[in-house]
Design a protein around this motif. Sequence first.
Motif, PDB file in Angstrom:
ATOM      1  N   ARG A 342       1.001  -1.325   0.088  1.00 34.56           N
ATOM      2  CA  ARG A 342       0.063   0.004  -0.188  1.00 34.56           C
ATOM      3  C   ARG A 342       1.200   1.359  -0.359  1.00 34.56           C
ATOM      4  O   ARG A 342       1.274   1.199   0.700  1.00 34.56           O
ATOM      5  CB  ARG A 342      -0.790   0.008   1.266  1.00 34.56           C
ATOM      6  N   ALA A 343       0.373   2.311  -0.874  1.00 29.46           N
ATOM      7  CA  ALA A 343       0.906   3.196  -0.269  1.00 29.46           C
ATOM      8  C   ALA A 343       0.480   4.275   0.408  1.00 29.46           C
ATOM      9  O   ALA A 343      -0.357   4.236   0.748  1.00 29.46           O
ATOM     10  CB  ALA A 343       0.862   4.683  -1.706  1.00 29.46           C
ATOM     11  N   ALA A 344       2.572   5.306   0.851  1.00 28.28           N
ATOM     12  CA  ALA A 344       2.708   5.855   2.387  1.00 28.28           C
ATOM     13  C   ALA A 344       1.883   6.833   1.702  1.00 28.28           C
ATOM     14  O   ALA A 344       2.916   7.318   0.715  1.00 28.28           O
ATOM     15  CB  ALA A 344       3.443   5.174   2.716  1.00 28.28           C
ATOM     16  N   ALA A 345       1.225   8.192   2.632  1.00 28.80           N
ATOM     17  CA  ALA A 345       1.856   9.305   2.532  1.00 28.80           C
ATOM     18  C   ALA A 345       2.384  10.194   4.007  1.00 28.80           C
ATOM     19  O   ALA A 345       2.424   8.875   5.145  1.00 28.80           O
ATOM     20  CB  ALA A 345       0.354   9.913   2.698  1.00 28.80           C
ATOM     21  N   GLU A 346       2.177  11.266   4.347  1.00 33.79           N
ATOM     22  CA  GLU A 346       2.865  11.311   5.296  1.00 33.79           C
ATOM     23  C   GLU A 346       1.520  11.788   6.286  1.00 33.79           C
ATOM     24  O   GLU A 346       2.544  10.766   7.354  1.00 33.79           O
ATOM     25  CB  GLU A 346       2.435  13.261   4.749  1.00 33.79           C
ATOM     26  N   PRO A 347       0.442  11.310   6.624  1.00 32.38           N
ATOM     27  CA  PRO A 347       0.010  11.320   7.160  1.00 32.38           C
ATOM     28  C   PRO A 347      -0.022   9.529   7.683  1.00 32.38           C
ATOM     29  O   PRO A 347       0.069   9.680   9.153  1.00 32.38           O
ATOM     30  CB  PRO A 347      -1.529  11.244   7.324  1.00 32.38           C
ATOM     31  N   ASP A 348       0.206   8.936   6.689  1.00 32.07           N
ATOM     32  CA  ASP A 348       0.806   7.678   8.031  1.00 32.07           C
ATOM     33  C   ASP A 348       2.315   7.917   8.492  1.00 32.07           C
ATOM     34  O   ASP A 348       1.827   6.801   9.475  1.00 32.07           O
ATOM     35  CB  ASP A 348       0.958   6.862   6.368  1.00 32.07           C
ATOM     36  N   TYR A 349       3.075   8.797   8.258  1.00 35.13           N
ATOM     37  CA  TYR A 349       3.996   8.464   9.103  1.00 35.13           C
ATOM     38  C   TYR A 349       4.431   8.947  10.126  1.00 35.13           C
ATOM     39  O   TYR A 349       4.405   8.783  10.999  1.00 35.13           O
ATOM     40  CB  TYR A 349       5.049   8.900   8.007  1.00 35.13           C
ATOM     41  N   ARG A 350       3.238  10.354  10.045  1.00 33.80           N
ATOM     42  CA  ARG A 350       2.737  11.281  11.572  1.00 33.80           C
ATOM     43  C   ARG A 350       2.245   9.795  12.430  1.00 33.80           C
ATOM     44  O   ARG A 350       2.752   9.778  13.587  1.00 33.80           O
ATOM     45  CB  ARG A 350       2.121  12.087  11.220  1.00 33.80           C
ATOM     46  N   SER A 351       1.160   8.834  12.142  1.00 36.62           N
ATOM     47  CA  SER A 351      -0.126   8.223  13.065  1.00 36.62           C
ATOM     48  C   SER A 351       1.418   7.481  13.531  1.00 36.62           C
ATOM     49  O   SER A 351       1.512   7.598  14.643  1.00 36.62           O
ATOM     50  CB  SER A 351      -0.868   7.987  12.276  1.00 36.62           C
ATOM     51  N   ALA A 352       2.325   6.451  12.940  1.00 37.60           N
ATOM     52  CA  ALA A 352       2.749   5.828  12.865  1.00 37.60           C
ATOM     53  C   ALA A 352       4.110   6.160  14.014  1.00 37.60           C
ATOM     54  O   ALA A 352       5.080   5.607  14.825  1.00 37.60           O
ATOM     55  CB  ALA A 352       3.899   5.322  10.967  1.00 37.60           C
ATOM     56  N   GLU A 353       4.804   7.760  13.717  1.00 33.68           N
ATOM     57  CA  GLU A 353       5.373   8.097  13.966  1.00 33.68           C
ATOM     58  C   GLU A 353       4.758   8.253  16.159  1.00 33.68           C
ATOM     59  O   GLU A 353       5.918   8.220  16.582  1.00 33.68           O
ATOM     60  CB  GLU A 353       5.729   9.765  13.817  1.00 33.68           C
ATOM     61  N   GLN A 354       3.846   8.915  15.864  1.00 31.43           N
ATOM     62  CA  GLN A 354       3.464   9.478  17.382  1.00 31.43           C
ATOM     63  C   GLN A 354       3.364   7.673  17.927  1.00 31.43           C
ATOM     64  O   GLN A 354       3.407   7.172  19.198  1.00 31.43           O
ATOM     65  CB  GLN A 354       2.192   9.488  17.283  1.00 31.43           C
ATOM     66  N   LEU A 355       3.120   6.238  17.532  1.00 30.84           N
ATOM     67  CA  LEU A 355       3.146   5.290  18.276  1.00 30.84           C
ATOM     68  C   LEU A 355       4.252   4.951  18.648  1.00 30.84           C
ATOM     69  O   LEU A 355       4.496   4.302  19.424  1.00 30.84           O
ATOM     70  CB  LEU A 355       2.286   4.516  16.957  1.00 30.84           C
ATOM     71  N   ALA A 356       5.320   4.723  17.204  1.00 32.74           N
ATOM     72  CA  ALA A 356       6.307   4.612  17.862  1.00 32.74           C
ATOM     73  C   ALA A 356       7.287   5.393  18.966  1.00 32.74           C
ATOM     74  O   ALA A 356       7.831   5.085  19.833  1.00 32.74           O
ATOM     75  CB  ALA A 356       7.760   4.308  17.222  1.00 32.74           C
TER      76      ALA A 356
END
Length: 373
Positions: A342-356
């Motif tokens: 699945r293609a990833a966008a900046e919102p996906d990265y921001r959400s993953a960064e908060q979880l990490a």
Amino acid sequence: MTARTAIAIAALAASVAAAPPRAHAQIPAEPIPEAGQPRDASLDDYRKHLLDLTTVVEACAKARDAKACDPAQVGADERVPLASTAERRLVRYGWLRVLLAKARKPDQLAAKPAPPATFKPGPPPDESALPPRRTTTQLLQDASTRLAQDLAQSSAAPEAAPAHSQQRETMKQVLAGRDFRNLEDPAAKDSLLEKLANWINHLFSSAAQLTAHAAWLGRALVWGFILAACIALVWSLMRMERRGRLRVVPDDAGPGAGSASARDWQLWLEDARKAADDGLFREAVHFLYWASISRLESRRLWPADRARTPREYLALVAPEDPRKAGLATLTGSFERIWYGGRAAAEPDYRSAEQLASALISASGSSTTRRGSQ
């Protein structure tokens, strides 16, 4: 001697003298010559022999005397080669020798058997149901017919072997059924196990035979083998239990080569930020996930193992652990983006960064609380 005794002796002598002389033994019939050892004959010799036998039977049927019906004219039995194979078939002529010996006398029908001693009167048997009795002349005619048939059979061309195509198709349908679906040839391992089992059976049978001479030796061998088998079984079970046991990794043990914690979680996090600055959000989410795993693994949450899958990492976290929910959400996002394509966008990265970040912080606070305790 009285006069009465003399008269009795004279009468007995007269009766013995008047009785006809009785032979001491029955005169045997003329013996039938033996066949002797069978001889090997070719097909041509076999055909010629059949023609000669036909001539002998015809001459015997005409003359019906000892010279024309001599059984010695039949000759020895023969081993004739088969047309299709290299085997030989034994052809015996004993039936013809007996017939020729019988043909020296005129035809005689077999006498009806006498009724047994316990015969009870009743309706006579139906003679039409019994097989007709044949004369010697008829048997000679049958012999000529049989020899002619054997001669024709030997001269006929060999029949081609049937193809059995219908039978083959039927067998293929049977073997293609469900019962024979998993049918396989015996493997080399199965043959080796069979040889081992045969050797063990031979060993036990030999030990049993020794008990006839030395009972203690046979018992010692049997019990010694059983004891050795039990020891080997216990040793194998102990090794399997040790290999399958999940041992806790000591704090001073370093991470395994190739595991996530072999690389500091700060380096994973730095690679994630660089990838995000370059617009590579798919790689950035990948680095964030492994930064979280490296952090948790470095805190001895589970033993380091480079072959573990994301779902296996998630299963190692206890259900009551507060970090399990965040790790489950990050794992699902990582699998959809990295493995699902699945293609990833900046919102996906921001959400993953908060979880990490939450997992890394929670790991540090949890470690601090355990140390303070």
